[in-house]
Design a protein around this motif. Structure first.
Motif, PDB file in Angstrom:
ATOM      1  N   ARG A 107      52.287  14.819  70.618  1.00 29.73           N
ATOM      2  CA  ARG A 107      52.371  14.365  71.834  1.00 29.73           C
ATOM      3  C   ARG A 107      53.874  13.923  71.816  1.00 29.73           C
ATOM      4  O   ARG A 107      54.705  14.185  72.671  1.00 29.73           O
ATOM      5  CB  ARG A 107      51.738  12.689  71.731  1.00 29.73           C
ATOM      6  CG  ARG A 107      51.563  12.346  73.136  1.00 29.73           C
ATOM      7  CD  ARG A 107      50.721  11.084  73.283  1.00 29.73           C
ATOM      8  NE  ARG A 107      49.523  11.485  74.090  1.00 29.73           N
ATOM      9  CZ  ARG A 107      48.292  11.431  72.991  1.00 29.73           C
ATOM     10  NH1 ARG A 107      49.425  10.439  72.061  1.00 29.73           N
ATOM     11  NH2 ARG A 107      46.888  11.548  72.931  1.00 29.73           N
ATOM     12  N   ASP A 108      54.158  13.276  70.305  1.00 29.01           N
ATOM     13  CA  ASP A 108      56.129  12.420  70.152  1.00 29.01           C
ATOM     14  C   ASP A 108      56.346  13.945  71.034  1.00 29.01           C
ATOM     15  O   ASP A 108      58.295  13.742  70.176  1.00 29.01           O
ATOM     16  CB  ASP A 108      56.176  11.751  69.812  1.00 29.01           C
ATOM     17  CG  ASP A 108      55.116  10.723  70.457  1.00 29.01           C
ATOM     18  OD1 ASP A 108      55.238  10.502  71.730  1.00 29.01           O
ATOM     19  OD2 ASP A 108      55.175   9.974  69.518  1.00 29.01           O
ATOM     20  N   LEU A 109      56.422  15.343  69.909  1.00 28.73           N
ATOM     21  CA  LEU A 109      57.153  16.515  69.644  1.00 28.73           C
ATOM     22  C   LEU A 109      57.823  17.020  71.056  1.00 28.73           C
ATOM     23  O   LEU A 109      57.142  17.066  71.800  1.00 28.73           O
ATOM     24  CB  LEU A 109      56.310  17.619  69.012  1.00 28.73           C
ATOM     25  CG  LEU A 109      55.426  16.710  67.590  1.00 28.73           C
ATOM     26  CD1 LEU A 109      55.030  18.558  67.281  1.00 28.73           C
ATOM     27  CD2 LEU A 109      56.803  16.960  66.550  1.00 28.73           C
ATOM     28  N   ASP A 110      59.385  17.168  70.587  1.00 29.30           N
ATOM     29  CA  ASP A 110      59.915  18.575  71.562  1.00 29.30           C
ATOM     30  C   ASP A 110      59.483  19.614  71.762  1.00 29.30           C
ATOM     31  O   ASP A 110      58.804  20.297  70.726  1.00 29.30           O
ATOM     32  CB  ASP A 110      61.468  18.596  70.602  1.00 29.30           C
ATOM     33  CG  ASP A 110      62.058  16.874  70.841  1.00 29.30           C
ATOM     34  OD1 ASP A 110      62.367  16.366  71.661  1.00 29.30           O
ATOM     35  OD2 ASP A 110      62.990  17.273  69.985  1.00 29.30           O
ATOM     36  N   SER A 111      59.359  20.523  72.892  1.00 35.14           N
ATOM     37  CA  SER A 111      58.484  21.119  73.355  1.00 35.14           C
ATOM     38  C   SER A 111      59.068  22.877  72.069  1.00 35.14           C
ATOM     39  O   SER A 111      57.623  23.204  72.130  1.00 35.14           O
ATOM     40  CB  SER A 111      59.089  21.534  74.661  1.00 35.14           C
ATOM     41  OG  SER A 111      60.531  21.738  75.104  1.00 35.14           O
ATOM     42  N   ASP A 112      59.663  22.472  71.544  1.00 35.16           N
ATOM     43  CA  ASP A 112      60.130  23.973  70.806  1.00 35.16           C
ATOM     44  C   ASP A 112      59.590  23.741  69.571  1.00 35.16           C
ATOM     45  O   ASP A 112      58.660  24.589  68.277  1.00 35.16           O
ATOM     46  CB  ASP A 112      61.670  23.712  70.754  1.00 35.16           C
ATOM     47  CG  ASP A 112      62.607  23.176  69.875  1.00 35.16           C
ATOM     48  OD1 ASP A 112      62.007  21.526  70.263  1.00 35.16           O
ATOM     49  OD2 ASP A 112      63.489  22.668  69.024  1.00 35.16           O
ATOM     50  N   ASP A 113      59.144  22.224  69.347  1.00 29.58           N
ATOM     51  CA  ASP A 113      58.677  21.939  68.545  1.00 29.58           C
ATOM     52  C   ASP A 113      57.189  22.662  68.373  1.00 29.58           C
ATOM     53  O   ASP A 113      55.746  22.643  67.202  1.00 29.58           O
ATOM     54  CB  ASP A 113      58.509  21.016  67.445  1.00 29.58           C
ATOM     55  CG  ASP A 113      60.098  20.533  67.065  1.00 29.58           C
ATOM     56  OD1 ASP A 113      60.872  21.235  66.217  1.00 29.58           O
ATOM     57  OD2 ASP A 113      60.445  19.249  67.542  1.00 29.58           O
ATOM     58  N   VAL A 114      56.539  21.988  69.907  1.00 30.79           N
ATOM     59  CA  VAL A 114      55.180  22.202  69.600  1.00 30.79           C
ATOM     60  C   VAL A 114      54.278  23.739  69.524  1.00 30.79           C
ATOM     61  O   VAL A 114      54.030  24.616  69.670  1.00 30.79           O
ATOM     62  CB  VAL A 114      54.498  21.642  71.382  1.00 30.79           C
ATOM     63  CG1 VAL A 114      53.409  21.707  71.678  1.00 30.79           C
ATOM     64  CG2 VAL A 114      54.799  20.188  71.116  1.00 30.79           C
ATOM     65  N   LEU A 130      47.368  22.346  72.744  1.00 34.94           N
ATOM     66  CA  LEU A 130      47.475  21.801  74.452  1.00 34.94           C
ATOM     67  C   LEU A 130      46.889  21.507  75.066  1.00 34.94           C
ATOM     68  O   LEU A 130      47.279  20.343  76.265  1.00 34.94           O
ATOM     69  CB  LEU A 130      47.308  23.872  75.018  1.00 34.94           C
ATOM     70  CG  LEU A 130      48.456  24.721  74.419  1.00 34.94           C
ATOM     71  CD1 LEU A 130      47.435  26.224  75.395  1.00 34.94           C
ATOM     72  CD2 LEU A 130      49.833  24.353  74.696  1.00 34.94           C
ATOM     73  N   GLY A 131      45.263  20.623  74.415  1.00 37.29           N
ATOM     74  CA  GLY A 131      44.672  19.976  75.702  1.00 37.29           C
ATOM     75  C   GLY A 131      45.115  18.603  75.197  1.00 37.29           C
ATOM     76  O   GLY A 131      44.519  17.691  75.494  1.00 37.29           O
ATOM     77  N   ALA A 132      46.192  18.638  74.452  1.00 39.26           N
ATOM     78  CA  ALA A 132      46.691  16.921  73.685  1.00 39.26           C
ATOM     79  C   ALA A 132      47.591  16.598  74.382  1.00 39.26           C
ATOM     80  O   ALA A 132      48.142  15.805  74.709  1.00 39.26           O
ATOM     81  CB  ALA A 132      46.505  17.423  72.423  1.00 39.26           C
ATOM     82  N   LEU A 133      48.073  17.333  75.494  1.00 37.82           N
ATOM     83  CA  LEU A 133      49.416  17.287  75.758  1.00 37.82           C
ATOM     84  C   LEU A 133      49.378  16.657  76.958  1.00 37.82           C
ATOM     85  O   LEU A 133      48.346  16.749  77.960  1.00 37.82           O
ATOM     86  CB  LEU A 133      50.296  18.802  75.713  1.00 37.82           C
ATOM     87  CG  LEU A 133      50.617  19.289  74.344  1.00 37.82           C
ATOM     88  CD1 LEU A 133      51.020  20.505  74.367  1.00 37.82           C
ATOM     89  CD2 LEU A 133      51.301  18.626  73.840  1.00 37.82           C
TER      90      LEU A 133
END
Length: 464
Positions: A107-114, A130-133
């Motif tokens: 949940r708290d990761l930056d987009s590039d890390d996800v 993706l469902g967790a975002l």
């Protein structure tokens, strides 16, 4: 006095060991807590660690210990730790996490890390992450995943700070202090025109060190340049390194800034590429110590098979001179020397060439100069070792002609090794084949075949 010195040295060694990674003492303590199912102690030991150290610890233990640790350390795994893990191990651990645990982790990761976390997962695992975002974050990640695998768009982070180019320092500071979502870490403020086209960037340091009335456009950095979302991320990383950039703005087809690649991500990518090149040169693929036996076997088997084929080819060359070898047994003793020296010389040139291609130092502008240099180096080394082996041939076997044969063969093979070690990776890159992955087998084949053929062919012509 000696005892004090020993204690000091011992303490220094322990400090050095614990300054990086995870010490064996800590690892043993964690495993002991896992063995007695003491979740409190496991949490107390792991929570203070940096995510990279936790990932390192998880990679150090075997499958059974890892499963036991995750069973005791429920809820402790977070996105930062997952991002630091080897890809294969990351997939394995994601499979063990409950949906709510996974949601909390990413949940708290930056987009590039996800994106880095999910791009190599299968569809079911991707959907779980993706469902967790949040819906907005999910759209951002899916957009990044739509770009080509090795593109800047795939590896950029969309969290950035924009400011209109006409703003002043004071307006910018007020904006940053307002109730606006900012990235956890950022170094530049991207200046944009009314169409959101990037026109420059300003460092936070320059903003904070100038009067409030100063216009941002007067503080723009000279290093500013943009990169298209479809551009190869390796090119972007090389540019960041070459121009000493901290932030590389990424733009779309309309030149609107849509993300950034930061220096830490660029350096991590370059380091990863260098490690991959090193592993590929050795024919072991992209494996790691945490890979399972069957995975490691699959990675190495194809290149061992290629080496077997090349060895058979070299043996066929030897078989052409079977009568020559039987008539002069000393040839069987000396011929591995010629092939071995050629192989080592070829590997030296190959390593330099592959690394130069990866770093863009070897280009069309200097390719012939580099090839010429390697050939001349091979010639000089060949002449030097030819003298040595010529003397060996005379002293060992009492045959001046045998010394001459191995001397000439040595020169020929080292010159060819320099040419092949540089020319083959260049040719493979022109053909769109990874030179780090395929060059080694070809160079070894060339040096073995040329070495045996030159040595045995000269022997057949001059000794019999």
């Amino acid at each position: 006095m000696q005892q004090m010195e020993d204690q000091t040295a011992s303490t220094g060694a322990e400090d050095e060991e614990e300054a990086f990674g995870v010490s064996e003492i800590l690892l043993d303590e964690v495993l002991e807590a896992v063995r007695i199912n003491d979740a409190t102690t496991v949490n107390d030991l792991l929570d203070p660690l940096h995510p990279a150290d936790v990932a390192h610890l998880i990679e150090q233990i075997d499958d059974r210990e890892r499963r036991a640790l995750l069973a005791v350390w429920k809820g402790g795994m977070d996105g930062d730790v997952l991002s630091e893990l080897d890809e294969g191990l990351r997939e394995e651990i994601i499979e063990t996490l409950e949906p709510d645990e996974l949601a909390e982790a990413v949940r708290d990761l930056d987009s590039d890390d996800v994106v880095d976390l999910v791009e190599y997962l299968d569809e079911e695992q991707q959907e779980a992450v993706l469902g967790a975002l949040d819906p907005t974050d999910r759209v951002v990640v899916e957009q990044s995943l739509s770009y080509p695998e090795e593109s800047a768009g795939r590896h950029m982070q969309v969290e950035l700070v924009r400011a209109p180019e006409h703003w002043t320092v004071g307006e910018t500071i007020d904006y940053l202090r307002s109730d606006v979502a900012l990235p956890d870490q950022f170094y530049h403020i991207i200046l944009v025109d009314p169409r959101l086209k990037a026109v420059g960037y300003v460092t936070l340091g320059r903003v904070l060190s100038h009067p409030r009335s100063m216009a941002l456009r007067d503080l723009i950095e000279d290093s500013f340049r943009t990169f298209h979302v479809a551009q190869d991320v390796e090119d972007v990383a090389q540019a960041i390194n070459h121009y000493h950039m901290i932030t590389a703005p990424v733009v779309d087809d309309d030149d609107r800034v849509v993300g950034v690649i930061t220096i830490d991500d660029a350096m991590a990518f370059l380091e990863e590429e260098a490690q991959e090149d090193l592993l590929r040169l050795a024919g072991v693929g992209e494996g790691s110590l945490s890979d399972r036996v069957i995975e490691t076997t699959k990675q190495r088997f194809p290149w061992l098979a290629v080496n077997l084929v090349t060895a058979i080819l070299a043996s066929l060359v030897i078989s052409l001179f079977e009568s020559t070898i039987s008539g002069f047994v000393a040839l069987a003793v000396l011929m591995p020397i010629v092939a071995s020296m050629g192989g080592n010389a070829g590997t030296q040139s190959l390593t330099v060439a592959v690394r130069a291609l990866a770093t863009r130092d070897l280009t069309g502008a200097n390719v012939w100069r580099v090839i010429r240099r390697e050939v001349i180096v091979g010639l000089i080394n060949g002449l030097a070792f030819a003298v040595v082996m010529g003397i060996v041939g005379v002293v060992w076997f009492g045959s001046p002609m045998l010394g001459l044969v191995i001397a000439v063969a040595m020169v020929i093979n080292l010159v060819v090794a320099g040419l092949a070690g540089t020319g083959i990776p260049i040719l493979l890159e022109k053909l769109g084949i990874d030179p780090a992955l395929a060059s080694g087998a070809f160079v070894t084949t060339v040096t073995d075949v040329v070495g045996f053929f030159a040595f045995l062919g000269l022997a057949a012509a001059w000794l019999l």
